[in-house]
Design a protein around this motif. Sequence first.
Motif, PDB file in Angstrom:
ATOM      1  N   TRP B  98       0.778  -1.237   0.000  1.00 23.40           N
ATOM      2  CA  TRP B  98       0.000   0.000   0.000  1.00 23.40           C
ATOM      3  C   TRP B  98       0.812   1.291   0.000  1.00 23.40           C
ATOM      4  O   TRP B  98       0.244   2.360  -0.233  1.00 23.40           O
ATOM      5  N   LEU B  99       2.089   1.246   0.293  1.00 25.27           N
ATOM      6  CA  LEU B  99       2.810   2.491   0.514  1.00 25.27           C
ATOM      7  C   LEU B  99       2.967   3.347  -0.737  1.00 25.27           C
ATOM      8  O   LEU B  99       3.283   4.537  -0.652  1.00 25.27           O
ATOM      9  N   HIS B 100       2.718   2.775  -1.887  1.00 27.60           N
ATOM     10  CA  HIS B 100       2.796   3.591  -3.096  1.00 27.60           C
ATOM     11  C   HIS B 100       1.636   4.585  -3.177  1.00 27.60           C
ATOM     12  O   HIS B 100       1.666   5.522  -3.971  1.00 27.60           O
ATOM     13  N   LEU B 101       0.602   4.389  -2.325  1.00 24.31           N
ATOM     14  CA  LEU B 101      -0.534   5.313  -2.305  1.00 24.31           C
ATOM     15  C   LEU B 101      -0.144   6.575  -1.521  1.00 24.31           C
ATOM     16  O   LEU B 101       0.257   6.494  -0.358  1.00 24.31           O
ATOM     17  N   ALA B 102      -0.297   7.734  -2.161  1.00 25.64           N
ATOM     18  CA  ALA B 102       0.150   8.990  -1.543  1.00 25.64           C
ATOM     19  C   ALA B 102      -0.590   9.274  -0.246  1.00 25.64           C
ATOM     20  O   ALA B 102       0.004   9.758   0.724  1.00 25.64           O
TER      21      ALA B 102
END
Lengths: 191, 141
Positions: B98-102
């Motif tokens: 999920w960390l690619h979600l800003a």
Amino acid sequence: MKASTVTGGDDRPSIRQLAAAVAFDVNRTVGGGHASIELLRRTFTSRGWLDADAHGLIVAVSRLTPGTNILAYCVTLGWRYHGWPGALAALLAASIPASLIVFLLTATLAQIDRYAVVRGLLAVGVLAAGVLVLASAWALIKPYLGRSARVQALLIAAVALGLIALDATPVRVLLVAAVIGFLRPTGAARR
Amino acid sequence: MSIVIVYLLLLKATATSFAGMGSLPQIRQDFVETYRFLSDDQLSQAVLVGRATPGPMGAYVVAVGYFAVGWPGAVAGWLAMISPALAAIPLLAAIQRWLHLARMRAAIDAVVIASAALLVAAGVRLLIDGSQQLVRLFLQT
């Protein structure tokens, strides 16, 4: 998820080598986990157990894990090599020596703090601790003060300080900050 | 006082902070203000011991537990200190997913910044406490 998801150096330590390296590096630094993490990085990379990419990922995970960052770093490091047994070995090696020292020092303080001289020294120590806590706060917020993230960071810090002044509980302060960050992501990213 | 209660209160503080000393405001609220398990002086001493000891700064919760209920409390403090670290492993999976979600990254960053603000409040309180102790000692002598 398998331990091999986090890839790195070609070789890997035994659980005993892992625990010894973690215990030595973590429990010989004063002033926080950042110095310990650097010592661990040097030890593990010099022995071919870790590469820069794996170290970077483990640092990111440790920063995002609740609680003490250095312990999360050690858990992730140990899990990388030996799964849960490695994670537990690294966690125990990182935490038990320091906890024993804290226990012994605290027990001693409880017996000697009746003396005025000791209370005076402790008061000076409390002042020093206050300065150190403020330094910890600065270390936490400093990475967010880059040009692109400064406005967002100052906004969140101002809201948090306002809530603290209104006697909001720490958990509520953190939840409100998370909501602000989630709803207003622009410019929030570090680096 | 139950050792389980001490563990759960310390765990609540350590599991909702993002740095070794980040748990201090919650611990002060629960142990000093709400339940009065220890005094401000004892909490200050715990912080002092934790910061003066080599190793994780979060180890001061061992001293907090000791001041609250003796050596069983120290064990509870140690357990509360190490428990959140185990969350790192499932968190690694979530980060990779999920960390690619800003928005998710921004929410986590905001929590870290708020932790710094909480530390500022705790640090100022320590400075005031230390100053008051010195003044009291000076007036007594």
